[in-house]
Design a protein around this motif. Structure first.
Motif, PDB file in Angstrom:
ATOM      1  N   VAL A   8      10.762 -61.441  79.012  1.00 54.10           N
ATOM      2  CA  VAL A   8      11.771 -60.963  79.967  1.00 54.10           C
ATOM      3  C   VAL A   8      11.377 -61.443  81.360  1.00 54.10           C
ATOM      4  O   VAL A   8      10.248 -61.250  81.803  1.00 54.10           O
ATOM      5  N   LYS A   9      12.328 -62.061  82.060  1.00 52.93           N
ATOM      6  CA  LYS A   9      12.056 -62.498  83.433  1.00 52.93           C
ATOM      7  C   LYS A   9      12.270 -61.296  84.345  1.00 52.93           C
ATOM      8  O   LYS A   9      13.398 -60.917  84.638  1.00 52.93           O
ATOM      9  N   GLN A  10      11.174 -60.656  84.770  1.00 54.51           N
ATOM     10  CA  GLN A  10      11.304 -59.383  85.476  1.00 54.51           C
ATOM     11  C   GLN A  10      11.663 -59.534  86.960  1.00 54.51           C
ATOM     12  O   GLN A  10      12.294 -58.672  87.534  1.00 54.51           O
ATOM     13  N   ILE A  11      11.223 -60.630  87.551  1.00 54.28           N
ATOM     14  CA  ILE A  11      11.406 -60.749  89.011  1.00 54.28           C
ATOM     15  C   ILE A  11      12.468 -61.803  89.305  1.00 54.28           C
ATOM     16  O   ILE A  11      12.377 -62.933  88.872  1.00 54.28           O
ATOM     17  N   THR A  12      13.482 -61.408  90.039  1.00 52.62           N
ATOM     18  CA  THR A  12      14.585 -62.343  90.314  1.00 52.62           C
ATOM     19  C   THR A  12      14.625 -62.741  91.788  1.00 52.62           C
ATOM     20  O   THR A  12      15.617 -63.245  92.266  1.00 52.62           O
ATOM     21  N   SER A  13      13.525 -62.479  92.512  1.00 54.52           N
ATOM     22  CA  SER A  13      13.511 -62.803  93.935  1.00 54.52           C
ATOM     23  C   SER A  13      13.492 -64.317  94.142  1.00 54.52           C
ATOM     24  O   SER A  13      13.405 -65.087  93.198  1.00 54.52           O
ATOM     25  N   ASP A  14      13.534 -64.724  95.395  1.00 54.54           N
ATOM     26  CA  ASP A  14      13.547 -66.155  95.725  1.00 54.54           C
ATOM     27  C   ASP A  14      12.144 -66.769  95.668  1.00 54.54           C
ATOM     28  O   ASP A  14      11.989 -67.973  95.819  1.00 54.54           O
ATOM     29  N   ILE A  15      11.140 -65.938  95.463  1.00 53.03           N
ATOM     30  CA  ILE A  15       9.766 -66.456  95.421  1.00 53.03           C
ATOM     31  C   ILE A  15       9.563 -67.258  94.133  1.00 53.03           C
ATOM     32  O   ILE A  15       9.996 -66.870  93.063  1.00 53.03           O
ATOM     33  N   LYS A  16       8.898 -68.400  94.276  1.00 53.25           N
ATOM     34  CA  LYS A  16       8.606 -69.242  93.108  1.00 53.25           C
ATOM     35  C   LYS A  16       7.369 -68.705  92.384  1.00 53.25           C
ATOM     36  O   LYS A  16       6.441 -68.202  93.015  1.00 53.25           O
ATOM     37  N   HIS A  17       7.358 -68.871  91.043  1.00 46.44           N
ATOM     38  CA  HIS A  17       6.254 -68.353  90.229  1.00 46.44           C
ATOM     39  C   HIS A  17       5.532 -69.497  89.518  1.00 46.44           C
ATOM     40  O   HIS A  17       6.147 -70.273  88.796  1.00 46.44           O
ATOM     41  N   LEU A  18       4.221 -69.554  89.746  1.00 49.38           N
ATOM     42  CA  LEU A  18       3.379 -70.571  89.123  1.00 49.38           C
ATOM     43  C   LEU A  18       2.445 -69.892  88.131  1.00 49.38           C
ATOM     44  O   LEU A  18       1.742 -68.941  88.479  1.00 49.38           O
ATOM     45  N   LEU A  19       2.442 -70.384  86.895  1.00 48.70           N
ATOM     46  CA  LEU A  19       1.563 -69.837  85.851  1.00 48.70           C
ATOM     47  C   LEU A  19       0.484 -70.873  85.535  1.00 48.70           C
ATOM     48  O   LEU A  19       0.798 -72.032  85.261  1.00 48.70           O
ATOM     49  N   ILE A  20      -0.780 -70.448  85.584  1.00 49.17           N
ATOM     50  CA  ILE A  20      -1.897 -71.375  85.341  1.00 49.17           C
ATOM     51  C   ILE A  20      -2.696 -70.882  84.135  1.00 49.17           C
ATOM     52  O   ILE A  20      -3.256 -69.777  84.161  1.00 49.17           O
ATOM     53  N   ILE A  21      -2.717 -71.691  83.071  1.00 47.62           N
ATOM     54  CA  ILE A  21      -3.438 -71.290  81.853  1.00 47.62           C
ATOM     55  C   ILE A  21      -4.303 -72.457  81.382  1.00 47.62           C
ATOM     56  O   ILE A  21      -3.875 -73.592  81.397  1.00 47.62           O
ATOM     57  N   GLY A  22      -5.508 -72.142  80.953  1.00 50.60           N
ATOM     58  CA  GLY A  22      -6.409 -73.219  80.501  1.00 50.60           C
ATOM     59  C   GLY A  22      -6.775 -73.086  79.043  1.00 50.60           C
ATOM     60  O   GLY A  22      -7.861 -73.461  78.638  1.00 50.60           O
ATOM     61  N   GLY A  23      -5.883 -72.501  78.244  1.00 50.90           N
ATOM     62  CA  GLY A  23      -6.235 -72.258  76.834  1.00 50.90           C
ATOM     63  C   GLY A  23      -6.968 -70.932  76.724  1.00 50.90           C
ATOM     64  O   GLY A  23      -7.366 -70.338  77.732  1.00 50.90           O
ATOM     65  N   SER A  24      -7.177 -70.452  75.501  1.00 51.63           N
ATOM     66  CA  SER A  24      -7.750 -69.112  75.312  1.00 51.63           C
ATOM     67  C   SER A  24      -9.153 -68.987  75.889  1.00 51.63           C
ATOM     68  O   SER A  24      -9.586 -67.919  76.274  1.00 51.63           O
ATOM     69  N   LEU A  25      -9.883 -70.107  75.969  1.00 49.68           N
ATOM     70  CA  LEU A  25     -11.257 -70.039  76.485  1.00 49.68           C
ATOM     71  C   LEU A  25     -11.355 -70.440  77.957  1.00 49.68           C
ATOM     72  O   LEU A  25     -12.418 -70.380  78.554  1.00 49.68           O
ATOM     73  N   GLY A  26     -10.231 -70.859  78.538  1.00 51.22           N
ATOM     74  CA  GLY A  26     -10.263 -71.302  79.927  1.00 51.22           C
ATOM     75  C   GLY A  26     -10.570 -72.787  80.036  1.00 51.22           C
ATOM     76  O   GLY A  26     -10.911 -73.428  79.046  1.00 51.22           O
TER      77      GLY A  26
END
Length: 357
Positions: free
Chosen positions: A172-190
């Motif tokens: 669910v996309k909870q935030i609908t503000s104008d702010i951009k969202h960056l997701l950083i993931i490196g795999g389960s171990l980082g």
């Protein structure tokens, strides 16, 4: 019907294996499923957590750097083949399913030798060693990328895509503000390189006025928090987590994702249509993450930043891209075209059809 499923070593092998098992159970509730894994590896814990029985083999990988140490590896391989023979005699599977990894090599080799049809599932754009060895013994080979004829016989290949976490599309996309969202993931171990680049880029990320969710991985979290506190780095817009258990919602919220280029991660990004910057890990066999990434980059469906260049380029590339609406839309459209839906179910149908022949 009885199905023997084997593979593991990493989440990238275990996850598809469990997804295929779940799909088999859905299509054939009476099915009996037994997993074969490698002792001491991740699957010995994860498979029982998913509700399946697993038997462990002493099989290990060959030591390429110090070949003289391989005598004990060969002894364990012989033991494993003998053990698998007994497992197959007792369990009497109708089909063997191999998803890659050491255990899969021993189990599927022995199954084929004993006249049991086997199906292989290859997650990567560059075929793994185990599946390449087994290709002539397999009845069918399910792949996630086009052009796999360079590794496998063309008449055995079925393009199914990779099974991904079933709940991902429920985010669910909870935030609908104008702010951009960056997701950083490196795999389960980082991923060390990604973490170092983000750490160095904190001032720029804060200044950009975007919301950042950063999964550091287990081994890195403590050290990163210490550095942030010792250097009094401002992290008002940056959420830092060791591990994210609510991935569907985090994905749904993200305008842009920074990720390694593991097969499962790429399949998820395609399915969700997420614009991404891929940083392939240089520490994997045959450099297969670069091959995975290039399959998207060549179709203008992702942006590539090499691991060696991440320190200099990663954050500046991300900040430039996240504000470029036109480019984000183009990446979204193109990556969505590469999605393979219902992969686990399609693979399970192929397995069942082999069992019935």
């Amino acid at each position: 019907m009885r199905y023997l499923i084997s593979g593991g070593g990493t989440g990238g092998h275990i996850f598809p294996a469990v997804s295929i098992a779940n799909a088999l159970k859905e299509l054939d509730p009476e099915a009996e499923i037994l997993f074969v894994g490698a002792l001491g590896r991740m699957e010995m814990e994860r498979v029982p957590q998913a509700g399946y029985k697993i038997v462990g083999l002493p099989v290990r990988g060959f030591n390429r750097a110090q070949p003289w140490k391989n005598v004990s590896v060969l002894i364990d391989l012989v033991k494993s083949l003998r053990q698998v023979k007994k497992i197959i005699r007792d369990f009497r599977p109708d089909v063997g399913v191999g998803v890659g990894g050491y255990a899969s090599g021993a189990a599927m080799w022995q199954a084929a030798k004993m006249g049991i049809p086997i199906l292989l599932q290859e997650q990567n754009g560059f075929a793994g060693v185990t599946n390449k060895i087994l290709k002539d013994k397999a009845a069918k080979i399910c792949v996630a990328y086009e052009g796999m004829e360079r590794f496998f016989p063309a008449d055995k290949i079925i393009l199914t895509g990779n099974p991904v976490r079933q709940n991902l599309l429920k985010g669910v996309k909870q935030i609908t503000s104008d702010i951009k969202h960056l997701l950083i993931i490196g795999g389960s171990l980082g991923a060390r390189t990604i973490n170092e680049a983000v750490l160095a880029g904190i001032p720029a990320l804060e200044k950009a006025g975007i919301h950042v969710v950063w999964q550091t991985g287990k081994g890195y979290y403590k050290g990163i928090m210490e550095q942030i506190n010792n250097n009094h780095l401002p992290v008002t817009n940056i959420e830092i987590h060791e591990f994210l258990s609510d991935m569907p919602d985090r994905y749904a919220q993200a305008d842009l994702v920074i990720s390694r280029a593991g097969a499962s991660s790429i399949s998820e990004l395609c399915l969700l249509g997420k614009p991404a910057i891929l940083v392939p890990s240089p520490n994997v066999a045959e450099d297969h993450q670069t091959h995975n990434a290039m399959a998207l980059v060549n179709k203008n469906a992702a942006v590539l930043v090499k691991d060696a260049e991440a320190a200099d380029k990663l954050i500046s590339t991300a900040l430039e891209l996240i504000h470029n609406e036109k480019q984000l839309e183009l990446l979204h459209t193109n990556v969505l075209k590469l999605a393979q839906t219902d992969s686990a179910k399609r693979i399970a149908e192929e397995v069942i059809s082999l069992a019935k022949h």
